[in-house]
Design a protein around this motif. Structure first.
Motif, PDB file in Angstrom:
ATOM      1  N   THR A 111      12.882  11.128  37.137  1.00 26.89           N
ATOM      2  CA  THR A 111      13.529  10.113  36.434  1.00 26.89           C
ATOM      3  C   THR A 111      14.915  10.003  36.771  1.00 26.89           C
ATOM      4  O   THR A 111      15.586   8.889  36.649  1.00 26.89           O
ATOM      5  CB  THR A 111      13.478  10.537  34.791  1.00 26.89           C
ATOM      6  N   ALA A 112      15.783  10.990  37.493  1.00 22.39           N
ATOM      7  CA  ALA A 112      17.097  10.823  37.753  1.00 22.39           C
ATOM      8  C   ALA A 112      17.231   9.976  39.205  1.00 22.39           C
ATOM      9  O   ALA A 112      18.112   9.115  39.177  1.00 22.39           O
ATOM     10  CB  ALA A 112      17.654  12.145  38.048  1.00 22.39           C
ATOM     11  N   HIS A 113      16.335  10.051  39.990  1.00 18.37           N
ATOM     12  CA  HIS A 113      16.532   9.178  41.418  1.00 18.37           C
ATOM     13  C   HIS A 113      16.353   7.646  40.906  1.00 18.37           C
ATOM     14  O   HIS A 113      17.056   7.118  41.416  1.00 18.37           O
ATOM     15  CB  HIS A 113      15.435   9.781  42.418  1.00 18.37           C
ATOM     16  N   PRO A 114      15.136   7.253  40.433  1.00 19.95           N
ATOM     17  CA  PRO A 114      15.361   5.710  39.867  1.00 19.95           C
ATOM     18  C   PRO A 114      16.332   5.358  39.142  1.00 19.95           C
ATOM     19  O   PRO A 114      16.917   4.330  39.280  1.00 19.95           O
ATOM     20  CB  PRO A 114      13.760   5.600  39.182  1.00 19.95           C
ATOM     21  N   PHE A 119      21.356   1.909  38.740  1.00 18.42           N
ATOM     22  CA  PHE A 119      22.950   2.299  38.390  1.00 18.42           C
ATOM     23  C   PHE A 119      23.455   1.576  39.739  1.00 18.42           C
ATOM     24  O   PHE A 119      24.524   0.828  39.537  1.00 18.42           O
ATOM     25  CB  PHE A 119      22.990   3.333  37.996  1.00 18.42           C
ATOM     26  N   ILE A 120      23.455   2.195  40.834  1.00 16.22           N
ATOM     27  CA  ILE A 120      24.382   1.830  42.019  1.00 16.22           C
ATOM     28  C   ILE A 120      24.345   0.239  42.291  1.00 16.22           C
ATOM     29  O   ILE A 120      25.083  -0.177  42.631  1.00 16.22           O
ATOM     30  CB  ILE A 120      24.103   3.061  43.047  1.00 16.22           C
ATOM     31  N   LEU A 121      22.947  -0.065  42.564  1.00 16.01           N
ATOM     32  CA  LEU A 121      22.724  -1.391  42.961  1.00 16.01           C
ATOM     33  C   LEU A 121      23.017  -2.512  41.804  1.00 16.01           C
ATOM     34  O   LEU A 121      23.794  -3.562  42.323  1.00 16.01           O
ATOM     35  CB  LEU A 121      21.105  -1.509  43.369  1.00 16.01           C
ATOM     36  N   SER A 122      22.936  -2.098  40.501  1.00 11.54           N
ATOM     37  CA  SER A 122      23.514  -3.202  39.685  1.00 11.54           C
ATOM     38  C   SER A 122      25.131  -3.234  39.551  1.00 11.54           C
ATOM     39  O   SER A 122      25.766  -4.058  39.194  1.00 11.54           O
ATOM     40  CB  SER A 122      22.876  -2.982  38.237  1.00 11.54           C
TER      41      SER A 122
END
Length: 195
Positions: A111-114, A119-122
């Motif tokens: 769940t942490a990877h997605p 978060f980073i891309l947004s």
């Protein structure tokens, strides 16, 4: 320095001296005038067959310590600075406030990877430059075994995920966070500008 030629007087003087001297080797024919001697060849000193040997001269001074893989924080500190050096120094001292924060405490890897990718891309799409990703320091293992295991799964995985696609094109610099923002349990992620 070159040798000078003998004058006629010097040659005549030499002939007078040579007539009065006894020859050491009478079987060798006598020359009319003294010939110039060839330059002496330099003599080479013979190398000894064996060099001097001392017991232990090739032995290492101290045994090498185990070369364990450096910690994630150490490898991030050793990586070259990709961003502005002044801003990097201020960021490492905790003087720049992160514009966004993602807390991964209690999450599992699946769940942490997605969540990190989203978060980073947004954050990059909204124009943010510095974000904070909190992973936590991780728990100590109950049974320490002969093989050293890294402490904290997310703490070790997040910097690797940030260097892989699709996040690699968005991330400019990753650094351990200042103690005021979480210390070893968090990372500063400096994002590239969107073009």
């Amino acid at each position: 320095m070159s040798r000078r030629k003998l004058t006629a007087e010097e040659i005549e003087l030499w002939r007078k001296v040579a007539k009065q001297a006894e020859r050491m080797h009478p079987e060798i024919p006598q020359s009319v005038h003294p010939a110039t001697l060839p330059k002496p060849k330099p003599t080479k000193t013979p190398k000894p067959r064996f060099e001097a040997f001392e017991v232990g001269q090739t032995a290492a001074g101290k045994p090498a310590r185990h070369a364990l893989k450096p910690t994630i924080g150490d490898s991030l500190r050793a990586s070259p600075v990709q961003m502005d050096t002044k801003a990097f120094g201020r960021m490492k001292r905790g003087k720049i406030k992160p514009e966004g924060k993602l807390d991964l405490h209690g999450m599992r890897v699946d769940t942490a990877h997605p969540a990190l990718i989203r978060f980073i891309l947004s954050a990059q799409a909204s124009g943010k430059r510095l974000v904070l990703v909190v992973t936590g320091k991780g728990k100590d293992r109950d049974e320490p075994g002969p093989i050293p295991t890294p402490r904290g799964v997310l703490r070790n995985q997040v910097p690797q995920w940030l260097t892989l696609p699709p996040l690699a094109q968005a991330v400019l610099q990753v650094a351990p966070a200042h103690i005021s923002h979480g210390g070893d349990g968090a990372y500063y992620v400096y994002l590239r500008r969107t073009r």
